[in-house]
Design a protein around this motif. Structure first.
Motif, PDB file in Angstrom:
ATOM      1  N   LEU A 125       0.830  -1.137  -0.544  1.00  0.00           N
ATOM      2  CA  LEU A 125      -0.111  -0.245  -0.466  1.00  0.00           C
ATOM      3  C   LEU A 125       0.903   1.397  -0.052  1.00  0.00           C
ATOM      4  O   LEU A 125       0.551   2.287  -0.528  1.00  0.00           O
ATOM      5  CB  LEU A 125      -1.334   0.184   0.893  1.00  0.00           C
ATOM      6  CG  LEU A 125      -2.528  -0.803   0.944  1.00  0.00           C
ATOM      7  CD1 LEU A 125      -2.929  -0.573   2.271  1.00  0.00           C
ATOM      8  CD2 LEU A 125      -3.201  -0.776  -0.058  1.00  0.00           C
ATOM      9  N   PHE A 126       1.712   1.154   0.503  1.00  0.00           N
ATOM     10  CA  PHE A 126       2.845   2.342   0.650  1.00  0.00           C
ATOM     11  C   PHE A 126       3.662   2.582  -0.608  1.00  0.00           C
ATOM     12  O   PHE A 126       3.757   3.606  -1.457  1.00  0.00           O
ATOM     13  CB  PHE A 126       3.292   1.922   1.866  1.00  0.00           C
ATOM     14  CG  PHE A 126       4.773   3.176   1.830  1.00  0.00           C
ATOM     15  CD1 PHE A 126       4.876   4.278   2.581  1.00  0.00           C
ATOM     16  CD2 PHE A 126       6.461   3.226   1.563  1.00  0.00           C
ATOM     17  CE1 PHE A 126       5.593   6.230   2.273  1.00  0.00           C
ATOM     18  CE2 PHE A 126       7.483   4.038   0.847  1.00  0.00           C
ATOM     19  CZ  PHE A 126       7.112   4.803   1.159  1.00  0.00           C
ATOM     20  N   LEU A 127       3.755   1.416  -1.119  1.00  0.00           N
ATOM     21  CA  LEU A 127       4.909   1.524  -2.758  1.00  0.00           C
ATOM     22  C   LEU A 127       3.312   2.412  -3.427  1.00  0.00           C
ATOM     23  O   LEU A 127       3.794   3.123  -4.354  1.00  0.00           O
ATOM     24  CB  LEU A 127       5.070   0.136  -3.106  1.00  0.00           C
ATOM     25  CG  LEU A 127       5.969  -0.427  -2.287  1.00  0.00           C
ATOM     26  CD1 LEU A 127       6.958  -1.569  -2.778  1.00  0.00           C
ATOM     27  CD2 LEU A 127       7.220   0.975  -2.571  1.00  0.00           C
ATOM     28  N   LEU A 128       2.448   1.348  -3.853  1.00  0.00           N
ATOM     29  CA  LEU A 128       1.447   2.253  -4.423  1.00  0.00           C
ATOM     30  C   LEU A 128       1.078   3.137  -4.734  1.00  0.00           C
ATOM     31  O   LEU A 128       0.535   4.506  -5.324  1.00  0.00           O
ATOM     32  CB  LEU A 128       0.044   1.423  -3.937  1.00  0.00           C
ATOM     33  CG  LEU A 128      -0.030  -0.334  -4.911  1.00  0.00           C
ATOM     34  CD1 LEU A 128      -1.168  -0.863  -4.773  1.00  0.00           C
ATOM     35  CD2 LEU A 128      -0.024   0.062  -6.544  1.00  0.00           C
ATOM     36  N   MET A 129       0.980   4.094  -3.069  1.00  0.00           N
ATOM     37  CA  MET A 129       0.570   5.806  -2.506  1.00  0.00           C
ATOM     38  C   MET A 129       1.592   6.698  -3.478  1.00  0.00           C
ATOM     39  O   MET A 129       1.599   7.391  -4.123  1.00  0.00           O
ATOM     40  CB  MET A 129       0.117   5.518  -1.106  1.00  0.00           C
ATOM     41  CG  MET A 129      -0.955   5.092  -0.589  1.00  0.00           C
ATOM     42  SD  MET A 129      -2.168   6.032  -1.941  1.00  0.00           S
ATOM     43  CE  MET A 129      -2.840   7.386  -1.127  1.00  0.00           C
ATOM     44  N   GLN A 130       2.937   5.911  -3.340  1.00  0.00           N
ATOM     45  CA  GLN A 130       4.349   6.695  -3.754  1.00  0.00           C
ATOM     46  C   GLN A 130       4.108   6.455  -5.700  1.00  0.00           C
ATOM     47  O   GLN A 130       4.416   8.040  -5.489  1.00  0.00           O
ATOM     48  CB  GLN A 130       5.046   5.746  -3.034  1.00  0.00           C
ATOM     49  CG  GLN A 130       5.323   6.352  -1.548  1.00  0.00           C
ATOM     50  CD  GLN A 130       6.008   7.669  -0.906  1.00  0.00           C
ATOM     51  OE1 GLN A 130       6.232   7.885  -1.630  1.00  0.00           O
ATOM     52  NE2 GLN A 130       5.247   7.523  -0.391  1.00  0.00           N
ATOM     53  N   LEU A 131       3.520   5.819  -5.452  1.00  0.00           N
ATOM     54  CA  LEU A 131       3.859   5.664  -6.952  1.00  0.00           C
ATOM     55  C   LEU A 131       2.874   6.852  -8.244  1.00  0.00           C
ATOM     56  O   LEU A 131       2.802   7.438  -9.156  1.00  0.00           O
ATOM     57  CB  LEU A 131       3.655   4.222  -7.831  1.00  0.00           C
ATOM     58  CG  LEU A 131       4.941   3.016  -7.792  1.00  0.00           C
ATOM     59  CD1 LEU A 131       4.246   1.877  -8.180  1.00  0.00           C
ATOM     60  CD2 LEU A 131       5.792   3.870  -8.583  1.00  0.00           C
ATOM     61  N   LYS A 132       1.483   6.516  -7.042  1.00  0.00           N
ATOM     62  CA  LYS A 132       0.266   7.574  -7.604  1.00  0.00           C
ATOM     63  C   LYS A 132       0.638   8.712  -7.180  1.00  0.00           C
ATOM     64  O   LYS A 132       0.229   9.674  -8.068  1.00  0.00           O
ATOM     65  CB  LYS A 132      -0.671   6.771  -6.724  1.00  0.00           C
ATOM     66  CG  LYS A 132      -2.380   7.841  -7.016  1.00  0.00           C
ATOM     67  CD  LYS A 132      -3.752   6.803  -6.225  1.00  0.00           C
ATOM     68  CE  LYS A 132      -4.338   7.674  -7.277  1.00  0.00           C
ATOM     69  NZ  LYS A 132      -4.758   7.874  -8.110  1.00  0.00           N
ATOM     70  N   THR A 133       1.182   9.272  -6.106  1.00  0.00           N
ATOM     71  CA  THR A 133       1.727  10.598  -6.009  1.00  0.00           C
ATOM     72  C   THR A 133       2.898  11.537  -7.065  1.00  0.00           C
ATOM     73  O   THR A 133       2.260  12.250  -7.364  1.00  0.00           O
ATOM     74  CB  THR A 133       2.102  10.757  -4.593  1.00  0.00           C
ATOM     75  OG1 THR A 133       3.219   9.848  -4.069  1.00  0.00           O
ATOM     76  CG2 THR A 133       0.687  10.884  -3.329  1.00  0.00           C
ATOM     77  N   LEU A 134       3.776  10.125  -7.537  1.00  0.00           N
ATOM     78  CA  LEU A 134       5.045  10.477  -8.176  1.00  0.00           C
ATOM     79  C   LEU A 134       3.877  10.812  -9.518  1.00  0.00           C
ATOM     80  O   LEU A 134       4.615  11.469 -10.429  1.00  0.00           O
ATOM     81  CB  LEU A 134       5.811   9.617  -8.492  1.00  0.00           C
ATOM     82  CG  LEU A 134       6.147   9.183  -6.969  1.00  0.00           C
ATOM     83  CD1 LEU A 134       7.553   8.831  -7.066  1.00  0.00           C
ATOM     84  CD2 LEU A 134       7.371  10.779  -7.339  1.00  0.00           C
TER      85      LEU A 134
END
Length: 68
Positions: free
Chosen positions: A20-29
Motif C-alpha cells: 500500500l505504501f509503494l502504491l501510494m508513492q507511485l500514485k503521488t509521483l
C-alpha cells in the motif's frame, strides 16, 4: 474444533502495508499538479474626476492664523 493458524499473519500484514505504501508513492509521483497562479497584468486607465483638475485647499485649525 481446529485451531486457527496465525503464524503467517504478521508477514501478510507487513507485506500488505509495504504494498500500500509503494502504491501510494507511485500514485503521488504520477500526479501532475497545476503550477501556481501568476498575477495577471491589467491595463488600468486613470479615471478623470472633476476635482482632480481644480485647486483646492483644506483649512484645518492648525493652519489658521492665531486670533487674540
Amino acid at each position: 474444533m481446529p485451531q486457527l493458524n496465525t503464524t503467517a499473519w504478521p508477514t501478510i500484514i507487513m507485506s500488505m502495508l509495504l504494498a500500500l505504501f509503494l502504491l501510494m508513492q507511485l500514485k503521488t509521483l504520477s500526479t501532475h499538479y497545476h503550477p501556481p497562479a501568476s498575477p495577471k497584468l491589467m491595463n488600468i486607465k486613470p479615471h478623470s474626476n472633476s476635482w482632480e483638475h481644480k485647486w483646492t485647499k483644506i483649512y484645518s485649525p492648525h493652519s489658521l492664523p492665531l486670533q487674540s
